[in-house]
Design a protein around this motif. Structure first.
Motif, mmCIF file in Angstrom:
data_model
loop_
_atom_site.group_PDB
_atom_site.id
_atom_site.type_symbol
_atom_site.label_atom_id
_atom_site.label_comp_id
_atom_site.label_asym_id
_atom_site.label_seq_id
_atom_site.Cartn_x
_atom_site.Cartn_y
_atom_site.Cartn_z
ATOM 1 N N GLN A 21 0.856 10.587 -11.206
ATOM 2 C CA GLN A 21 -0.074 11.768 -11.373
ATOM 3 C C GLN A 21 0.832 13.045 -11.653
ATOM 4 O O GLN A 21 0.383 13.837 -12.488
ATOM 5 C CB GLN A 21 -0.847 11.988 -10.092
ATOM 6 C CG GLN A 21 -1.979 10.700 -9.811
ATOM 7 C CD GLN A 21 -2.987 11.464 -8.939
ATOM 8 O OE1 GLN A 21 -3.078 12.600 -8.624
ATOM 9 N NE2 GLN A 21 -3.185 10.421 -7.909
ATOM 10 N N HIS B 269 -4.645 -0.977 -7.344
ATOM 11 C CA HIS B 269 -3.809 -0.166 -8.116
ATOM 12 C C HIS B 269 -4.423 0.547 -9.174
ATOM 13 O O HIS B 269 -4.989 -0.050 -10.020
ATOM 14 C CB HIS B 269 -2.549 -0.868 -8.512
ATOM 15 C CG HIS B 269 -1.750 -1.287 -7.476
ATOM 16 N ND1 HIS B 269 -1.929 -2.115 -6.298
ATOM 17 C CD2 HIS B 269 -0.293 -1.115 -7.181
ATOM 18 C CE1 HIS B 269 -0.828 -2.457 -5.513
ATOM 19 N NE2 HIS B 269 0.103 -1.791 -6.082
ATOM 20 N N LYS B 270 -4.188 1.775 -9.285
ATOM 21 C CA LYS B 270 -4.832 2.674 -10.475
ATOM 22 C C LYS B 270 -3.747 2.539 -11.764
ATOM 23 O O LYS B 270 -2.577 2.799 -11.625
ATOM 24 C CB LYS B 270 -5.090 3.972 -10.177
ATOM 25 C CG LYS B 270 -5.713 4.833 -11.013
ATOM 26 C CD LYS B 270 -6.159 6.345 -10.585
ATOM 27 C CE LYS B 270 -7.299 6.326 -9.429
ATOM 28 N NZ LYS B 270 -7.389 7.524 -8.989
ATOM 29 N N ALA C 226 0.773 -1.325 -0.005
ATOM 30 C CA ALA C 226 0.106 -0.061 0.046
ATOM 31 C C ALA C 226 0.959 1.282 0.091
ATOM 32 O O ALA C 226 0.480 2.231 -0.591
ATOM 33 C CB ALA C 226 -0.913 0.069 1.221
ATOM 34 N N GLU C 227 1.814 1.267 0.592
ATOM 35 C CA GLU C 227 2.753 2.304 0.779
ATOM 36 C C GLU C 227 3.452 2.682 -0.645
ATOM 37 O O GLU C 227 3.436 3.831 -1.043
ATOM 38 C CB GLU C 227 3.890 2.082 1.923
ATOM 39 C CG GLU C 227 4.995 3.263 1.951
ATOM 40 C CD GLU C 227 6.135 2.924 3.087
ATOM 41 O OE1 GLU C 227 7.262 2.454 2.549
ATOM 42 O OE2 GLU C 227 5.672 2.928 4.188
ATOM 43 N N ASP D 10 1.646 5.986 -7.278
ATOM 44 C CA ASP D 10 0.280 6.904 -8.017
ATOM 45 C C ASP D 10 0.669 8.473 -7.826
ATOM 46 O O ASP D 10 0.329 9.176 -8.610
ATOM 47 C CB ASP D 10 -0.688 6.561 -7.033
ATOM 48 C CG ASP D 10 -2.098 7.108 -7.892
ATOM 49 O OD1 ASP D 10 -2.295 6.742 -9.127
ATOM 50 O OD2 ASP D 10 -2.750 8.182 -7.278
ATOM 51 N N ALA D 11 1.318 8.729 -6.839
ATOM 52 C CA ALA D 11 1.869 10.143 -6.813
ATOM 53 C C ALA D 11 2.846 10.751 -8.114
ATOM 54 O O ALA D 11 2.753 11.670 -8.557
ATOM 55 C CB ALA D 11 2.408 10.476 -5.488
ATOM 56 N N GLU E 208 2.417 1.708 -3.422
ATOM 57 C CA GLU E 208 1.200 1.859 -4.476
ATOM 58 C C GLU E 208 0.864 3.598 -4.165
ATOM 59 O O GLU E 208 0.720 4.347 -5.371
ATOM 60 C CB GLU E 208 0.043 1.300 -3.899
ATOM 61 C CG GLU E 208 -1.092 1.817 -5.108
ATOM 62 C CD GLU E 208 -2.087 2.936 -4.935
ATOM 63 O OE1 GLU E 208 -2.509 3.344 -5.727
ATOM 64 O OE2 GLU E 208 -2.166 3.135 -3.751
ATOM 65 N N ALA E 209 0.840 4.067 -3.186
ATOM 66 C CA ALA E 209 0.746 5.662 -2.716
ATOM 67 C C ALA E 209 1.679 6.103 -3.493
ATOM 68 O O ALA E 209 1.668 7.393 -4.111
ATOM 69 C CB ALA E 209 0.549 5.718 -1.474
ATOM 70 N N GLU E 210 2.881 6.071 -3.330
ATOM 71 C CA GLU E 210 4.186 6.509 -4.029
ATOM 72 C C GLU E 210 4.148 6.657 -5.403
ATOM 73 O O GLU E 210 4.252 7.490 -6.158
ATOM 74 C CB GLU E 210 5.531 6.087 -3.385
ATOM 75 C CG GLU E 210 5.777 6.153 -1.961
ATOM 76 C CD GLU E 210 6.903 5.607 -1.463
ATOM 77 O OE1 GLU E 210 7.718 4.885 -2.282
ATOM 78 O OE2 GLU E 210 7.277 5.715 -0.437
ATOM 79 N N THR F 227 -8.874 -0.129 -12.385
ATOM 80 C CA THR F 227 -8.173 -0.292 -11.037
ATOM 81 C C THR F 227 -8.185 -1.757 -10.999
ATOM 82 O O THR F 227 -9.245 -2.861 -11.223
ATOM 83 C CB THR F 227 -9.190 0.026 -9.681
ATOM 84 O OG1 THR F 227 -9.167 1.167 -9.613
ATOM 85 C CG2 THR F 227 -8.669 -0.518 -8.573
#
Length: 315
Positions: free
Chosen positions: A46, A101-102, A35-36, A42-43, A38-40, A93
């Motif tokens: 983006q 995950h996007k 999850a960590e 996606d940022a 994935e957030a990185e 997703t």
């Protein structure tokens, strides 16, 4: 740079992954929290999409000799007014280790709307492609048409999902010198892949661990596949096509044949020569009477090839 097969013995030619010509495989580093990461990722994706554009004007009004290649560039200077990719991409997703995950994808040209067709997971696509990092480094490219069996396993899962969004063109012409020219109406797109749908913690030559990836693709055409195998021993298999095209072995209809394993033997139906595990090969149970409809000898609503309780094949 080639896309290489990294295949468990029973998967034959269905495992593909991008790596260097030295074929020395990936270097796995410490596994981080999914999850960590994935957030990185996606940022990072983006930010890339917000600060980059593609040469859409070239596709809208192509000049003579235009090569119909996607070019990404930074929105800055004389390009300050360009439309960011963030305003043009679509998303889907996909789960990786139970974490959504996007996946971002860009349809530059759909393909021929009247005659073109879209492949499904289970088809073999013929494509040209380029793979790069978000910093622009190209790690893999093919400017000639190459085949990929979908779904790709043990590689970039996110690469699978751009192709069903595109359509083929109207074909090709063979030139006197033996080369092929594809009609300029095939599907063109790109997909922006978080590392969880790529190589995650397995570094490849030219691809650091936890790297989001970008693929540009041309969908030239696609073919049916029937690539089932039969297990002879723990270490030996034999090709045994079961007569059912792989894209039709999506029993639950969710678009992905990888999660359809009727006999729960660890081999999905589209790769399994005996889908129900009853000892009778699927090819002898699927349509024995040749009427084009899967046989259901005991009339219980489950086709023979998916019904281990049906023993008609033993009579």
């Amino acid at each position: 740079m080639k896309i290489k097969s990294l295949i468990p013995v029973f998967l034959l030619t269905l495992g593909f992954m991008a790596c260097n010509n030295d074929d020395d495989g990936g270097n796995t580093v410490e596994v981080r929290d999914v999850a960590e990461v994935e957030a990185e990722d996606d940022a990072e994706l983006q930010l890339y999409l917000e600060t980059h554009f593609y040469n859409d004007e070239d596709f809208q009004t192509p000049t003579e000799g235009f090569d119909y290649k996607i070019v990404f560039d930074t929105i800055a200077g004389e390009n300050a007014g360009r439309t960011p990719l963030a305003d043009q991409v679509e998303t889907m997703t996909i789960d990786f280790q139970d974490v959504p995950h996007k996946l971002y994808y860009l349809i530059v040209r759909k393909g021929d709307e009247e005659k073109g067709e879209s492949p499904a997971l289970g088809h073999q696509v013929i494509t040209r492609y380029e793979g790069s990092l978000t910093n622009g480094t190209v790690f893999d490219v093919s400017n000639v048409a190459v085949p990929f069996n979908l779904p790709i396993v043990n590689g970039v899962n996110g690469f699978n999902y751009i192709f069903p969004k595109l359509k083929t063109g109207t074909g090709k012409a063979e030139n006197p010198d033996g080369t092929i020219t594809w009609n300029q109406d095939y599907g063109i797109g790109a997909v922006f892949v978080p590392s969880g749908l790529g190589y995650f913690n397995a570094a490849q030559s030219g691809i650091p661990a936890y790297s989001p990836l970008i693929f540009k693709v041309d969908l030239l055409t696609f073919n049916e596949l029937d690539v089932d195998v039969v297990l002879i021993s723990r270490t030996e298999t034999a090709s045994s096509p079961d007569g059912i095209p792989s894209h039709l072995e999506d029993v639950d209809g969710d678009g992905d044949p990888r999660n359809d394993d009727t006999d729960e033997d660890g081999i999905p139906n589209y790769q399994d020569a005996d889908d129900d595990g009853d000892g009778i090969l699927t090819e002898f149970e699927y349509d024995a009477d040749g009427d084009g409809v899967p046989d259901d000898s005991d009339g219980d609503g489950t086709p023979d090839y998916l019904d281990p309780d049906n023993q008609i094949g033993n009579n």
